[in-house]
Design a protein around this motif. Sequence first.
Motif, mmCIF file in Angstrom:
data_model
loop_
_atom_site.group_PDB
_atom_site.id
_atom_site.type_symbol
_atom_site.label_atom_id
_atom_site.label_comp_id
_atom_site.label_asym_id
_atom_site.label_seq_id
_atom_site.Cartn_x
_atom_site.Cartn_y
_atom_site.Cartn_z
ATOM 1 N N PRO A 163 0.837 -1.198 0.000
ATOM 2 C CA PRO A 163 0.000 0.000 0.000
ATOM 3 C C PRO A 163 0.872 1.248 0.000
ATOM 4 C CG PRO A 163 -0.034 -1.038 2.157
ATOM 5 C CD PRO A 163 0.728 -1.957 1.257
ATOM 6 N N PRO A 164 0.391 2.343 -0.578
ATOM 7 C CA PRO A 164 1.234 3.540 -0.698
ATOM 8 C C PRO A 164 1.758 4.060 0.635
ATOM 9 C CG PRO A 164 -1.068 4.012 -1.269
ATOM 10 C CD PRO A 164 -0.920 2.536 -1.201
ATOM 11 N N GLU A 165 0.942 3.963 1.685
ATOM 12 C CA GLU A 165 1.364 4.512 2.973
ATOM 13 C C GLU A 165 2.518 3.725 3.599
ATOM 14 O OE1 GLU A 165 -2.320 1.911 3.768
ATOM 15 O OE2 GLU A 165 -1.655 3.349 2.250
ATOM 16 N N ASN A 166 2.815 2.555 3.061
ATOM 17 C CA ASN A 166 3.938 1.757 3.556
ATOM 18 C C ASN A 166 5.124 1.771 2.589
ATOM 19 O OD1 ASN A 166 1.418 -0.421 4.669
ATOM 20 N ND2 ASN A 166 2.688 0.782 6.037
ATOM 21 N N SER A 167 5.131 2.751 1.683
ATOM 22 C CA SER A 167 6.145 2.793 0.623
ATOM 23 C C SER A 167 6.919 4.107 0.664
ATOM 24 C CB SER A 167 5.490 2.638 -0.752
ATOM 25 O OG SER A 167 4.747 1.444 -0.819
ATOM 26 N N LEU A 168 8.131 4.043 0.139
ATOM 27 C CA LEU A 168 9.015 5.204 0.078
ATOM 28 C C LEU A 168 9.694 5.238 -1.285
ATOM 29 C CD1 LEU A 168 10.863 7.493 1.314
ATOM 30 C CD2 LEU A 168 12.366 5.630 2.109
ATOM 31 N N LEU A 169 9.735 6.422 -1.900
ATOM 32 C CA LEU A 169 10.506 6.631 -3.133
ATOM 33 C C LEU A 169 11.699 7.510 -2.825
ATOM 34 C CD1 LEU A 169 10.907 6.550 -6.289
ATOM 35 C CD2 LEU A 169 9.673 8.720 -6.322
ATOM 36 N N ILE A 170 12.879 7.077 -3.264
ATOM 37 C CA ILE A 170 14.102 7.880 -3.182
ATOM 38 C C ILE A 170 14.487 8.259 -4.604
ATOM 39 C CG2 ILE A 170 16.541 7.862 -2.539
ATOM 40 C CD1 ILE A 170 15.719 5.767 -0.366
ATOM 41 N N ASP A 171 14.469 9.557 -4.899
ATOM 42 C CA ASP A 171 14.672 10.039 -6.268
ATOM 43 C C ASP A 171 15.378 11.384 -6.208
ATOM 44 O OD1 ASP A 171 14.010 11.167 -9.024
ATOM 45 O OD2 ASP A 171 12.858 9.304 -9.129
ATOM 46 N N ASP A 172 16.170 11.694 -7.230
ATOM 47 C CA ASP A 172 16.891 12.970 -7.226
ATOM 48 C C ASP A 172 16.095 14.113 -7.833
ATOM 49 O OD1 ASP A 172 18.632 13.325 -10.275
ATOM 50 O OD2 ASP A 172 17.308 11.651 -9.814
ATOM 51 N N LEU A 173 14.949 13.817 -8.457
ATOM 52 C CA LEU A 173 14.163 14.857 -9.110
ATOM 53 C C LEU A 173 12.921 15.199 -8.302
ATOM 54 C CD1 LEU A 173 14.364 13.779 -12.864
ATOM 55 C CD2 LEU A 173 15.751 15.485 -11.661
ATOM 56 N N GLU A 174 12.782 16.484 -8.029
ATOM 57 C CA GLU A 174 11.662 16.966 -7.213
ATOM 58 C C GLU A 174 10.316 16.568 -7.790
ATOM 59 O OE1 GLU A 174 10.037 19.069 -3.921
ATOM 60 O OE2 GLU A 174 12.140 18.659 -4.364
ATOM 61 N N GLU A 175 10.174 16.661 -9.116
ATOM 62 C CA GLU A 175 8.879 16.347 -9.727
ATOM 63 C C GLU A 175 8.503 14.879 -9.556
ATOM 64 O OE1 GLU A 175 11.718 16.747 -13.421
ATOM 65 O OE2 GLU A 175 11.551 17.582 -11.393
ATOM 66 N N ASN A 176 9.495 14.011 -9.524
ATOM 67 C CA ASN A 176 9.214 12.584 -9.317
ATOM 68 C C ASN A 176 8.823 12.299 -7.870
ATOM 69 O OD1 ASN A 176 9.875 12.228 -11.985
ATOM 70 N ND2 ASN A 176 11.905 11.402 -11.582
ATOM 71 N N VAL A 177 9.467 12.989 -6.942
ATOM 72 C CA VAL A 177 9.112 12.869 -5.533
ATOM 73 C C VAL A 177 7.687 13.360 -5.306
ATOM 74 C CG1 VAL A 177 9.633 13.724 -3.212
ATOM 75 C CG2 VAL A 177 11.497 13.010 -4.721
ATOM 76 N N LEU A 178 7.360 14.507 -5.898
ATOM 77 C CA LEU A 178 6.013 15.066 -5.745
ATOM 78 C C LEU A 178 4.970 14.148 -6.384
ATOM 79 C CD1 LEU A 178 6.720 18.852 -6.445
ATOM 80 C CD2 LEU A 178 6.233 17.780 -4.234
ATOM 81 N N GLY A 179 5.327 13.546 -7.521
ATOM 82 C CA GLY A 179 4.420 12.612 -8.183
ATOM 83 C C GLY A 179 4.100 11.427 -7.301
ATOM 84 N N ALA A 180 5.113 10.919 -6.620
ATOM 85 C CA ALA A 180 4.909 9.805 -5.695
ATOM 86 C C ALA A 180 4.017 10.213 -4.533
ATOM 87 C CB ALA A 180 6.255 9.303 -5.182
ATOM 88 N N GLU A 181 4.278 11.400 -4.002
ATOM 89 C CA GLU A 181 3.506 11.869 -2.849
ATOM 90 C C GLU A 181 2.030 12.076 -3.194
ATOM 91 O OE1 GLU A 181 7.128 14.050 -0.382
ATOM 92 O OE2 GLU A 181 5.818 15.259 -1.668
#
Length: 201
Positions: A157-175
């Motif tokens: 489930p998304p609430e149990n997941s973490l994305l590590i990425d160098d691009l802000e837009e990808n981090v925001l997309g995950a959030e």
Amino acid sequence: MINTIFFDLGNVLVDVDKSSAFIKIAELTGLDIQTVTEAANSRLEKDFGRGKYSTDEYLNLLYKKYNIPKTITLGKLVKIWELPFSPNKPVLNILPKLRRQVKIFLLSNTNAIHIRAIEQKYNILRNFDGSVLSFEVGYCKPEPEIYYKALRQSNTPPENSLLIDDLEENVLGAEKVGIKGFKFTGIDNLKTFLISEGFQI
């Protein structure tokens, strides 16, 4: 509680400097650097990264569009695309420790040639429980569909997941789809963050 971590590839797990590949491609094809750079950022390249073309289809379109001789084979291109990527060893070194605590997946915007070159040289995929690659799933970060694909594949489930990425837009997309995001800027800030989240590094 986080039980799955998704790692970006370029500029997180491997450092990227495409200039060396561009120079080599220009030498082999007779194209100037500007044309090679434009080709690398073209719609054709982006569509290849979304899996709209097979590798053979992509190469044929490339040969035709830029009048490249077919002696520039897939094997030669793969060897060239080994040049820009170098392993970020401090990050790679923490993957086994994390994998003993959670599932880890590769989540990358990439194409079949680039991942083949990286895998051929560094065998990175062996570090992961699975991979979600744009050219295989038909979507690119930060499109929500690629994150949903990653969640389904990892059975998390998304609430149990973490994305590590160098691009802000990808981090925001995950959030936006409920995945916790962390913008990578270096190994020190990554370690500090992971320790604050309760991981043993």
